[in-house]
Design an enzyme around this catalytic site. Structure first.
Site, PDB file in Angstrom:
ATOM      1  N   ASP A 133    -124.572   4.426 -34.792  1.00 26.71           N
ATOM      2  CA  ASP A 133    -124.681   3.691 -36.059  1.00 26.71           C
ATOM      3  C   ASP A 133    -124.671   4.659 -37.238  1.00 26.71           C
ATOM      4  O   ASP A 133    -125.251   5.737 -37.167  1.00 26.71           O
ATOM      5  CB  ASP A 133    -125.989   2.867 -36.062  1.00 26.71           C
ATOM      6  CG  ASP A 133    -126.030   1.875 -37.216  1.00 26.71           C
ATOM      7  OD1 ASP A 133    -124.969   1.542 -37.773  1.00 26.71           O
ATOM      8  OD2 ASP A 133    -127.138   1.438 -37.570  1.00 26.71           O
TER       9      ASP A 133
ATOM     10  N   ASN B 225    -119.629  -7.520 -34.325  1.00 25.59           N
ATOM     11  CA  ASN B 225    -118.816  -6.660 -35.200  1.00 25.59           C
ATOM     12  C   ASN B 225    -117.460  -7.269 -35.580  1.00 25.59           C
ATOM     13  O   ASN B 225    -116.803  -6.800 -36.509  1.00 25.59           O
ATOM     14  CB  ASN B 225    -118.569  -5.284 -34.556  1.00 25.59           C
ATOM     15  CG  ASN B 225    -119.781  -4.375 -34.579  1.00 25.59           C
ATOM     16  OD1 ASN B 225    -119.980  -3.550 -33.696  1.00 25.59           O
ATOM     17  ND2 ASN B 225    -120.627  -4.522 -35.599  1.00 25.59           N
TER      18      ASN B 225
HETATM   19  C1  FPP Z   1    -121.380   1.898 -36.429  1.00 22.34           C
HETATM   20  O1  FPP Z   1    -121.254   2.408 -37.725  1.00 22.34           O
HETATM   21  C2  FPP Z   1    -120.260   2.275 -35.623  1.00 22.34           C
HETATM   22  C3  FPP Z   1    -119.329   1.400 -35.136  1.00 22.34           C
HETATM   23  C4  FPP Z   1    -119.341  -0.041 -35.404  1.00 22.34           C
HETATM   24  C5  FPP Z   1    -118.236   1.883 -34.324  1.00 22.34           C
HETATM   25  C6  FPP Z   1    -118.582   2.965 -33.327  1.00 22.34           C
HETATM   26  C7  FPP Z   1    -117.345   3.591 -32.922  1.00 22.34           C
HETATM   27  C8  FPP Z   1    -117.104   4.892 -32.872  1.00 22.34           C
HETATM   28  C9  FPP Z   1    -118.090   5.943 -33.052  1.00 22.34           C
HETATM   29  C10 FPP Z   1    -115.731   5.342 -32.600  1.00 22.34           C
HETATM   30  C11 FPP Z   1    -115.637   5.891 -31.225  1.00 22.34           C
HETATM   31  C12 FPP Z   1    -115.335   4.831 -30.292  1.00 22.34           C
HETATM   32  C13 FPP Z   1    -114.989   5.124 -29.048  1.00 22.34           C
HETATM   33  C14 FPP Z   1    -114.678   4.058 -28.068  1.00 22.34           C
HETATM   34  C15 FPP Z   1    -114.954   6.517 -28.627  1.00 22.34           C
HETATM   35  P1  FPP Z   1    -121.256   1.390 -38.929  1.00 22.34           P
HETATM   36  O2  FPP Z   1    -119.851   1.185 -39.350  1.00 22.34           O
HETATM   37  O3  FPP Z   1    -122.004   0.146 -38.542  1.00 22.34           O
HETATM   38  O4  FPP Z   1    -122.044   2.199 -40.002  1.00 22.34           O
HETATM   39  P2  FPP Z   1    -122.885   1.630 -41.218  1.00 22.34           P
HETATM   40  O5  FPP Z   1    -124.057   0.886 -40.621  1.00 22.34           O
HETATM   41  O6  FPP Z   1    -123.304   2.867 -41.917  1.00 22.34           O
HETATM   42  O7  FPP Z   1    -121.972   0.764 -42.036  1.00 22.34           O
END
Ligand code: FPP
Length: 246
Positions: A29, A77
């Site tokens: 996250d 998501n």
């Molecule tokens: C959360 O950050 C992250 C995600 C929803 C995506 C996670 C995916 C990756 C790290 C890419 C790698 C994936 C693979 C399969 C290797 P957020 O966007 O919710 O962050 P925020 O809360 O700060 O907006």
């Protein structure tokens, strides 16, 4: 193997390597906030997140952690802006293409948790390819939770149990566990959540009943090998009683 030349001498001094968790689950996250803080697009934030994924998995393999579960995409998501969803699907496909050989060479088995059928066809193909290529590997297992939700997993288990015609008197915790996406995978010992939030967000909710939690404000793209060392150090110091007295 280039990826995993292990030098654990620096951590041996502070960690009891006999008290390493068998299964670590991570809620990745903070990519979006990292992107904002660094004045780049959310896409770049997810790219940085996928680099963190590699570094962190490498470190956990060095510790000989047998099961690793990474929450990449929740059932909730899908409500994000269309372009972010599309770029994350594309990034995930490329990530698998670029790293599958390395994963396979390191004897890692890939497993998917969640609804495969909702994902774009080319990403489904890549995930299926990685599962079938690595199915006989005997090292660590990496569970990628992609379109996963813990409540949905329980609903699906209940439906399977009913379809199997299992009688009420034979329903127990083991039957439920065996019908979840994580059947045959031990429950997580340690759940790590970077990004400052202190919640489980529908990740492995049944399986997490006795897990230890580690929260940190570090945003996922900045989470690295040192952060894993810290989380394991804290786990080392936890007194796990599983409801019993000390
Ligand atoms: C959360 O950050 C992250 C995600 C929803 C995506 C996670 C995916 C990756 C790290 C890419 C790698 C994936 C693979 C399969 C290797 P957020 O966007 O919710 O962050 P925020 O809360 O700060 O907006």
């Amino acid at each position: 193997m280039p990826m995993l030349a292990s030098d654990m001498s620096s951590v041996e001094a502070i960690l009891d390597l006999n008290k390493i968790p068998n299964h670590v689950a991570i809620i990745m996250d903070g990519n979006g906030r990292w992107a904002k803080a660094n004045r780049v697009s959310r896409k770049k934030g997810h790219e940085a997140g996928s680099q963190a994924f590699l570094e962190v998995v490498k470190r956990m393999i060095e510790y000989n952690i047998k099961f690793i579960s990474m929450f990449a995409w929740s059932t909730e998501n899908w409500g994000r802006p269309k372009n972010e969803v599309a770029s994350l699907m594309e990034l995930s496909k490329e990530f698998i293409s670029n790293n599958l050989e390395l994963i396979h060479e390191n004897n890692i088995k890939v497993n998917h948790l969640g609804n495969l059928h909702n994902l774009p066809a080319d990403l489904q193909e890549k995930i299926n390819e990685s599962i079938s290529l690595t199915k006989n590997n005997t090292g660590a297992t990496i569970n990628i939770a992609f379109d996963y939700g813990g409540k949905q997993d329980i609903v699906s288990a209940v439906k399977k149990i009913i379809a199997e015609g299992i009688l009420e008197e034979n329903i127990n915790e083991e039957v439920i566990s065996n019908n979840l996406a994580t059947a045959n995978i031990p429950d997580p010992d340690l759940i790590i959540r970077p990004g400052g939030e202190k919640r489980i967000s529908n990740f492995l909710i049944w399986q997490a009943a006795y897990a230890e939690y580690y929260f940190t404000n570090t945003l996922w793209p900045d989470f690295n090998a040192k952060e894993i060392d810290r989380a394991l150090e804290e786990f080392n110091n936890r007194d796990r009683r599983f409801g019993l007295t000390s």
